[in-house]
Design a protein around this motif. Sequence first.
Motif, PDB file in Angstrom:
ATOM      1  N   VAL A  50       0.870  -1.177   0.000  1.00 43.72           N
ATOM      2  CA  VAL A  50       0.000   0.000   0.000  1.00 43.72           C
ATOM      3  C   VAL A  50       0.909   1.230   0.000  1.00 43.72           C
ATOM      4  CG1 VAL A  50      -1.791   1.263   1.241  1.00 43.72           C
ATOM      5  CG2 VAL A  50      -1.809  -1.230   1.255  1.00 43.72           C
TER       6      VAL A  50
ATOM      7  N   LYS B 124      -8.279  -1.917  -3.781  1.00 37.81           N
ATOM      8  CA  LYS B 124      -7.235  -1.515  -4.718  1.00 37.81           C
ATOM      9  C   LYS B 124      -5.991  -2.401  -4.675  1.00 37.81           C
ATOM     10  CE  LYS B 124      -6.363   2.812  -5.634  1.00 37.81           C
ATOM     11  NZ  LYS B 124      -6.011   4.244  -5.463  1.00 37.81           N
ATOM     12  N   TYR B 125      -5.619  -2.888  -3.495  1.00 29.94           N
ATOM     13  CA  TYR B 125      -4.330  -3.559  -3.335  1.00 29.94           C
ATOM     14  C   TYR B 125      -4.441  -4.997  -2.871  1.00 29.94           C
ATOM     15  CZ  TYR B 125      -2.985   1.227  -3.817  1.00 29.94           C
ATOM     16  OH  TYR B 125      -2.855   2.490  -4.289  1.00 29.94           O
TER      17      TYR B 125
ATOM     18  N   ARG C 205     -11.325   0.584   0.879  1.00 26.89           N
ATOM     19  CA  ARG C 205     -10.684   1.155  -0.305  1.00 26.89           C
ATOM     20  C   ARG C 205      -9.340   0.490  -0.585  1.00 26.89           C
ATOM     21  NH1 ARG C 205      -7.354   5.611  -1.892  1.00 26.89           N
ATOM     22  NH2 ARG C 205      -8.203   6.625  -3.723  1.00 26.89           N
ATOM     23  N   ALA C 206      -8.502   0.356   0.432  1.00 27.60           N
ATOM     24  CA  ALA C 206      -7.174  -0.219   0.231  1.00 27.60           C
ATOM     25  C   ALA C 206      -7.256  -1.700  -0.132  1.00 27.60           C
ATOM     26  CB  ALA C 206      -6.324  -0.023   1.484  1.00 27.60           C
TER      27      ALA C 206
ATOM     28  N   GLU D 257      -1.447   6.631  -0.044  1.00 31.35           N
ATOM     29  CA  GLU D 257      -2.732   6.052   0.363  1.00 31.35           C
ATOM     30  C   GLU D 257      -2.856   6.046   1.888  1.00 31.35           C
ATOM     31  OE1 GLU D 257      -5.296   4.957  -1.490  1.00 31.35           O
ATOM     32  OE2 GLU D 257      -4.316   5.384  -3.388  1.00 31.35           O
TER      33      GLU D 257
END
Length: 88
Positions: free
Chosen positions: A27, A74-75, A70-71, A31
């Motif tokens: 991350v 995305k990741y 969110r993280a 972010e």
Amino acid sequence: MIRKLLSYKHWSGVARRVIRLLASRSVPVREKLLFGIPVLLYWVLPDALPFLPLDDIAITMIAMNWFAARAERKYGETGAAGLHDERK
């Protein structure tokens, strides 16, 4: 839904996910700062935002939930061993 939001089990899980994500190398720092800076500013300067009559801990919990979702989206999802890097 309300029962979930009031659940200690839910929020302790969110806290573990956030800690894991903040410690993860996959991350990016920007972010992590997107989560950390607004929360820290609200804790330090709560009177600067009088239009938000929420407690500091409520803002932190909302931001934790948002950042974790969110993280992870995305990741990669967090697993038992930590964060899986899907970009490899």
